[in-house]
Design a protein around this motif. Sequence first.
Motif, mmCIF file in Angstrom:
data_model
loop_
_atom_site.group_PDB
_atom_site.id
_atom_site.type_symbol
_atom_site.label_atom_id
_atom_site.label_comp_id
_atom_site.label_asym_id
_atom_site.label_seq_id
_atom_site.Cartn_x
_atom_site.Cartn_y
_atom_site.Cartn_z
ATOM 1 N N ASN A 105 0.818 -1.198 0.000
ATOM 2 C CA ASN A 105 0.000 0.000 0.000
ATOM 3 C C ASN A 105 0.865 1.268 0.000
ATOM 4 O OD1 ASN A 105 -2.807 0.921 0.099
ATOM 5 N ND2 ASN A 105 -2.242 1.842 2.059
ATOM 6 N N ALA A 106 1.982 1.213 0.712
ATOM 7 C CA ALA A 106 2.872 2.388 0.768
ATOM 8 C C ALA A 106 3.459 2.696 -0.599
ATOM 9 C CB ALA A 106 3.985 2.150 1.786
ATOM 10 N N ASP A 107 3.807 1.662 -1.373
ATOM 11 C CA ASP A 107 4.372 1.882 -2.708
ATOM 12 C C ASP A 107 3.325 2.475 -3.652
ATOM 13 O OD1 ASP A 107 6.746 0.862 -1.795
ATOM 14 O OD2 ASP A 107 6.387 -1.160 -2.582
ATOM 15 N N ILE A 108 2.078 1.979 -3.553
ATOM 16 C CA ILE A 108 1.007 2.519 -4.406
ATOM 17 C C ILE A 108 0.765 3.982 -4.066
ATOM 18 C CG2 ILE A 108 -1.397 2.251 -5.111
ATOM 19 C CD1 ILE A 108 -1.230 -0.670 -4.235
ATOM 20 N N ALA A 109 0.717 4.282 -2.770
ATOM 21 C CA ALA A 109 0.467 5.661 -2.342
ATOM 22 C C ALA A 109 1.589 6.590 -2.806
ATOM 23 C CB ALA A 109 0.321 5.710 -0.820
ATOM 24 N N GLN A 110 2.821 6.110 -2.766
ATOM 25 C CA GLN A 110 3.963 6.932 -3.177
ATOM 26 C C GLN A 110 3.848 7.322 -4.653
ATOM 27 O OE1 GLN A 110 7.754 5.060 -2.654
ATOM 28 N NE2 GLN A 110 8.924 6.933 -3.000
ATOM 29 N N CYS A 111 3.381 6.413 -5.488
ATOM 30 C CA CYS A 111 3.225 6.707 -6.907
ATOM 31 C C CYS A 111 2.233 7.846 -7.141
ATOM 32 C CB CYS A 111 2.762 5.459 -7.658
ATOM 33 S SG CYS A 111 3.982 4.134 -7.738
ATOM 34 N N LEU A 112 1.225 7.951 -6.272
ATOM 35 C CA LEU A 112 0.197 8.978 -6.422
ATOM 36 C C LEU A 112 0.482 10.217 -5.589
ATOM 37 C CD1 LEU A 112 -2.995 6.721 -6.353
ATOM 38 C CD2 LEU A 112 -1.913 7.762 -8.338
ATOM 39 N N GLY A 113 1.581 10.213 -4.842
ATOM 40 C CA GLY A 113 1.892 11.351 -3.994
ATOM 41 C C GLY A 113 0.951 11.488 -2.813
ATOM 42 N N LEU A 114 0.461 10.365 -2.308
ATOM 43 C CA LEU A 114 -0.466 10.367 -1.177
ATOM 44 C C LEU A 114 0.149 9.631 -0.003
ATOM 45 C CD1 LEU A 114 -3.786 9.391 -3.025
ATOM 46 C CD2 LEU A 114 -3.090 11.693 -2.331
ATOM 47 N N ALA A 115 -0.376 9.929 1.167
ATOM 48 C CA ALA A 115 -0.031 9.132 2.337
ATOM 49 C C ALA A 115 -0.811 7.827 2.283
ATOM 50 C CB ALA A 115 -0.362 9.904 3.618
ATOM 51 N N PRO A 116 -0.280 6.721 2.835
ATOM 52 C CA PRO A 116 -0.993 5.443 2.772
ATOM 53 C C PRO A 116 -2.409 5.511 3.317
ATOM 54 C CG PRO A 116 1.265 5.094 3.482
ATOM 55 C CD PRO A 116 1.064 6.570 3.439
ATOM 56 N N GLU A 117 -2.610 6.267 4.410
ATOM 57 C CA GLU A 117 -3.964 6.343 4.968
ATOM 58 C C GLU A 117 -4.897 7.123 4.042
ATOM 59 O OE1 GLU A 117 -1.231 9.358 7.005
ATOM 60 O OE2 GLU A 117 -1.239 7.211 6.483
#
Length: 369
Positions: free
Chosen positions: A115-127
Amino acid sequence: MTPKDPGPAYCLNPDCGKPIDRGAGSGRPRRYCNDTCGRAYRRAREESPTPDALAHNDFADRVADDLTQVIAHIVQLTRTQQPLAALCLLRLAEGDLEDLKAVLVQQARDQRQKNADIAQCLGLAPEQLSRKLSADTVRRRMDSRPLRTRTRVRLPRQAAPPPAPASRAVSAGRIPGQRRPATGGGGMTPSRARDPDRHPGSPAAVLTRALSHLQRLSGKTLRELADDTHVSASYVSRVLSGDRCPSWKIARLFTLACGGDPAEIQPLWAAARGQAPTQRQSLPAALRGLHLAAARPRADQLGEHTHLSARAITGMFDGTALPAWEDVEELAHALNAEAQPLRPLWNAACAALAGPSAFTAGPVTEVTG
């Protein structure tokens, strides 16, 4: 106090479905009939995509294709200096991008990406990712896309695009959903249903939606339907999820158990099986089947998404009017279904009206009365 009997339980392996012996012992209830069956199911699930993952892959492909077509239209409209038309399509493109982003996130989850890697791609925090693009959010976007994209294009009535240069085709400035002008020189008018904002479901998906809607209307449980159709509850579940296409015997029993009309389901079942419809299957019944699969929207609602009047749509469902083929196409696509499986039924209706000697394969005008 004697604990309440929880009822029969069945193995969660969809290829098994055997009853599970849940005794009164302590510990977690069994989920599989035995450990070997459980290991086999988990191993197969890891090696092959689940039905949900396949649906996500198919949805991503369709959205990407639709987005490509919309962008191509925007480029054409921009080059012919039609800003209002281009802005309307830009709203479509923005929605397509949101749909594509949501399903790509779900594809990454299907592939067990962190989830952290996906969020990083979108520039979002995991939560933030979990809150904004949950699995439920993706599913709602997939379910609402067919009607949402159709209703977003609204050109101002006074907007009149400037004449296109002679080197460019006139159709380059057409907005999806508008009626095409008749072509000269005896050529056939292109189908209105071939627009980038059309998202017809496959015949198998239409059958699944129709059976699922019947089940919801009946209020029957999977166990009750399993008893009525003489199959296991797990098999009924797989039919309603689209993982299995039932035989006509089971589909007919299912329809009758839910209080539906088999005549409306049989054309959908034949299309899902890749079979040509029989002469006993009428065009109005097939259209009513598509109407059922779309959860039976009102005729006036369908009229807002098509160029057909509510009266004409009702006549098509009731069989009091024989429409032109392009109107059948437009209504089918407004109901999120492919129109081609209806062509043999429409041809048969034309032949019955005109008689064997007068029938031709070309389109006919609408007949009222």
